[in-house]
Design a protein around this motif. Structure first.
Motif, mmCIF file in Angstrom:
data_model
loop_
_atom_site.group_PDB
_atom_site.id
_atom_site.type_symbol
_atom_site.label_atom_id
_atom_site.label_comp_id
_atom_site.label_asym_id
_atom_site.label_seq_id
_atom_site.Cartn_x
_atom_site.Cartn_y
_atom_site.Cartn_z
ATOM 1 N N PHE A 53 14.918 9.429 -4.729
ATOM 2 C CA PHE A 53 15.695 8.995 -3.665
ATOM 3 C C PHE A 53 15.054 8.326 -2.311
ATOM 4 O O PHE A 53 15.144 7.367 -2.169
ATOM 5 C CB PHE A 53 16.392 10.060 -3.322
ATOM 6 C CG PHE A 53 17.397 9.912 -2.233
ATOM 7 C CD1 PHE A 53 18.541 8.988 -2.118
ATOM 8 C CD2 PHE A 53 17.200 10.494 -0.838
ATOM 9 C CE1 PHE A 53 19.381 8.785 -1.259
ATOM 10 C CE2 PHE A 53 18.021 10.361 0.126
ATOM 11 C CZ PHE A 53 19.039 9.447 0.113
ATOM 12 N N VAL A 54 13.985 9.196 -2.009
ATOM 13 C CA VAL A 54 13.244 8.826 -1.255
ATOM 14 C C VAL A 54 12.600 7.501 -1.002
ATOM 15 O O VAL A 54 12.379 6.661 -0.181
ATOM 16 C CB VAL A 54 12.093 9.940 -0.535
ATOM 17 C CG1 VAL A 54 11.200 9.571 0.642
ATOM 18 C CG2 VAL A 54 12.913 11.216 -0.263
ATOM 19 N N ALA A 55 11.900 7.240 -2.363
ATOM 20 C CA ALA A 55 11.143 6.094 -2.780
ATOM 21 C C ALA A 55 12.218 4.978 -2.432
ATOM 22 O O ALA A 55 11.886 3.665 -2.078
ATOM 23 C CB ALA A 55 10.573 6.110 -3.963
ATOM 24 N N ALA A 56 13.681 5.175 -2.929
ATOM 25 C CA ALA A 56 14.433 4.029 -3.150
ATOM 26 C C ALA A 56 14.918 3.774 -1.499
ATOM 27 O O ALA A 56 15.442 2.816 -1.433
ATOM 28 C CB ALA A 56 15.643 4.552 -3.803
ATOM 29 N N LEU A 57 14.654 4.487 -0.717
ATOM 30 C CA LEU A 57 15.322 4.347 0.754
ATOM 31 C C LEU A 57 14.661 3.054 1.418
ATOM 32 O O LEU A 57 15.151 2.534 2.211
ATOM 33 C CB LEU A 57 15.070 5.440 1.371
ATOM 34 C CG LEU A 57 16.026 6.623 1.338
ATOM 35 C CD1 LEU A 57 15.787 7.800 2.427
ATOM 36 C CD2 LEU A 57 17.737 6.242 1.571
ATOM 37 N N ILE A 58 13.650 2.771 1.024
ATOM 38 C CA ILE A 58 13.117 1.520 1.522
ATOM 39 C C ILE A 58 13.772 0.274 1.154
ATOM 40 O O ILE A 58 14.065 -0.618 1.852
ATOM 41 C CB ILE A 58 11.402 1.130 1.082
ATOM 42 C CG1 ILE A 58 10.893 0.191 2.064
ATOM 43 C CG2 ILE A 58 11.189 0.964 -0.168
ATOM 44 C CD1 ILE A 58 9.369 0.388 1.963
ATOM 45 N N ALA A 88 0.615 -1.284 0.055
ATOM 46 C CA ALA A 88 -0.076 0.030 0.073
ATOM 47 C C ALA A 88 0.918 1.429 -0.065
ATOM 48 O O ALA A 88 0.447 2.196 -0.607
ATOM 49 C CB ALA A 88 -0.945 -0.091 1.285
ATOM 50 N N ILE A 89 1.804 1.281 0.688
ATOM 51 C CA ILE A 89 2.783 2.422 0.795
ATOM 52 C C ILE A 89 3.796 2.630 -0.326
ATOM 53 O O ILE A 89 4.190 3.675 -0.565
ATOM 54 C CB ILE A 89 3.506 2.574 2.128
ATOM 55 C CG1 ILE A 89 4.664 1.580 2.264
ATOM 56 C CG2 ILE A 89 2.576 2.231 3.192
ATOM 57 C CD1 ILE A 89 5.523 1.751 3.432
ATOM 58 N N ILE A 90 4.333 1.770 -1.199
ATOM 59 C CA ILE A 90 5.367 1.766 -1.963
ATOM 60 C C ILE A 90 5.072 2.766 -3.019
ATOM 61 O O ILE A 90 6.042 3.637 -3.380
ATOM 62 C CB ILE A 90 5.683 0.276 -2.528
ATOM 63 C CG1 ILE A 90 6.516 -0.509 -1.375
ATOM 64 C CG2 ILE A 90 6.510 0.491 -3.695
ATOM 65 C CD1 ILE A 90 6.939 -1.929 -1.953
ATOM 66 N N PRO A 91 4.055 2.559 -3.661
ATOM 67 C CA PRO A 91 3.524 3.511 -4.574
ATOM 68 C C PRO A 91 3.241 4.958 -4.132
ATOM 69 O O PRO A 91 3.169 6.122 -4.986
ATOM 70 C CB PRO A 91 2.421 3.044 -5.485
ATOM 71 C CG PRO A 91 1.629 2.253 -4.363
ATOM 72 C CD PRO A 91 2.770 1.709 -3.436
#
Length: 430
Positions: A51-56, A30-33
């Motif tokens: 960059f923030v999305a890649a931090l997971i 649910a949170i990835i996109p």
């Protein structure tokens, strides 16, 4: 030993192993996109939002190896409960983040906790599942996560639509983490009968291992497994350096080809002129094909051995990458794109669960977590590197060349698996 096998409570393992994983996967899906959208709403540039999305993923990669030590010290169930709690903390940071930097911190915490949860779940299933159905169980576990990543975005879309705020999607994962932790606290461990934070003793774990017919990997592989309750991080890597360097390289290439597929298909759809809705439909149907084959992959591995799944997966993905590179200038390139996307999903689906199964086969019987942490790092490293390889080669050459490079890497990975799986796995597991 045969007489004890029927006493194995598969339903109890499904509930205690699969249900928390499904809840966690739905929340993460649910949170990835939503993460890059949330970063953008806080004023981040497009590059920083990415960059923030890649931090997971970065958090997962950094957390992989040390998570093995954590799981070995406190136990699998306790680690999953603790990881869910840390994830809730990171998600609360995301919901109140006043700027993209604070959001980035929250996302990173979620990534690290995801690594611990995934490793603990993998180690738990490794010790709880009988050897003769191990591949089916772990492939099904992979299917559970595919299901969560498929369902989660739809739930997020509905919640965001109803609330009108992007940050509300993070509450979905908070609820899922709390439910996963509650499930683990309430349900009994099928191996020991324990509930909650009680850690099973070494004796009870060893007894459970014998009851489920789990056999220990051969010790003449050059990767001697140290029989102690908790391994040091570097000691584990050093003791298993041969298998991690050789078969781990193959695992990294499997991860790379899988992650590359998720990057190159949308890029290729743009390059052949597909509109967004059509591209999403094609990739969505391909994802459904991939998901539908998770149990079939486990049946193949349990019946014919691990190579019967791994080699078709790698060779099939390699051929698909080569076909993409070849079809770029054809008049019928859109039709070829659709066919290749389905072929990629078919190949990937046949290999569902192969990394978790190989890791479980190679890990020490009594305390697999430290080894599995290092093993998972190899696959996650490949997943993290693949998008960089594709973007870098595309920038200096073309997307067709990038696809060809990935195809070559796939053939190299198939060769590594063919060479080293028979060397490190007992004959009946090959």
């Amino acid at each position: 030993m045969t007489s004890e096998t029927p006493a194995f409570d598969f339903r109890a393992v499904l509930l205690s192993g699969f249900l928390p994983a499904a809840l966690f996967a739905i929340g993460e899906g649910a949170i990835i996109p939503i993460i890059p959208i949330a970063a953008d709403s806080l004023g981040a540039s497009l590059a920083f939002a990415g960059f923030v999305a890649a931090l997971i993923l970065v958090g997962e990669l950094i957390g992989d190896v040390p998570s093995g030590v954590v799981v070995a010290r406190i136990g699998e169930r306790n680690a999953m409960i603790g990881a869910a709690a840390v994830s809730v903390g990171g998600l609360l940071v995301c919901t109140v983040a006043p700027n993209p930097w604070v959001l980035a911190l929250g996302v990173f915490l979620v990534g690290v906790s995801t690594a611990v949860f995934a490793l603990a779940r993998h180690a738990y299933m490794t010790t709880a599942i009988p050897l003769h159905i191990r591949a089916r169980a772990l492939s099904s576990l992979g299917g559970v996560f595919r299901f969560g990543y498929f369902v989660g975005p739809f739930i997020a879309a509905g919640v965001v639509h109803l609330t009108g705020t992007t940050q509300s999607a993070f509450w979905i994962h908070i609820v899922c983490c709390l439910l996963a932790a509650a499930t683990l606290l309430v349900l009994r461990d099928p191996a020991t009968g324990a509930r909650g934070f009680r850690r099973p003793s070494r004796a009870s774990r060893t007894t459970a291992d014998h009851a489920t017919d789990v056999t220990e990997p051969p010790t003449d592989t050059g990767a001697q497994f140290v029989q102690e309750e908790a391994h040091g991080l570097f000691r584990t890597i050093r003791a298993n350096r041969a298998v991690l360097l050789r078969l781990g390289s193959g695992a990294g290439l499997i991860g790379a080809l899988r992650a590359g597929r998720q990057v190159i298909l949308p890029l290729w759809a743009v390059s052949v002129g597909l509109d967004d809705s059509t591209a999403a439909l094609v990739i969505g149907i391909a994802g459904a094909v991939d998901f539908a084959l998770f149990y079939t992959s486990g049946q193949i591995m349990d019946r014919w051995g691990r190579l019967a799944s791994a080699l078709p997966c790698m060779v099939g993905l390699s051929i698909s990458y080569f076909l993409l590179a070849w079809s770029g200038h054809l008049d019928a390139r859109v039709g070829w794109f659709v066919a290749i996307a389905m072929g990629m999903s078919l190949a990937n689906g046949v290999g569902s669960g192969i990394l978790m199964t190989l890791g479980a086969d190679l890990a020490p019987r009594d305390h697999p977590a430290p080894f599995l942490g290092a093993w998972r790092f190899t696959g996650d490293f490949g997943q993290a590197a693949a998008p960089l390889v594709i973007s870098g080669v595309t920038a200096v050459a073309s997307i067709a060349v990038a696809s060809g490079v990935m195809g070559v890497l796939g053939l190299v990975g198939a060769g590594i698996l063919l060479r080293y799986v028979p060397r490190y796995l007992p004959r009946k597991l090959r």
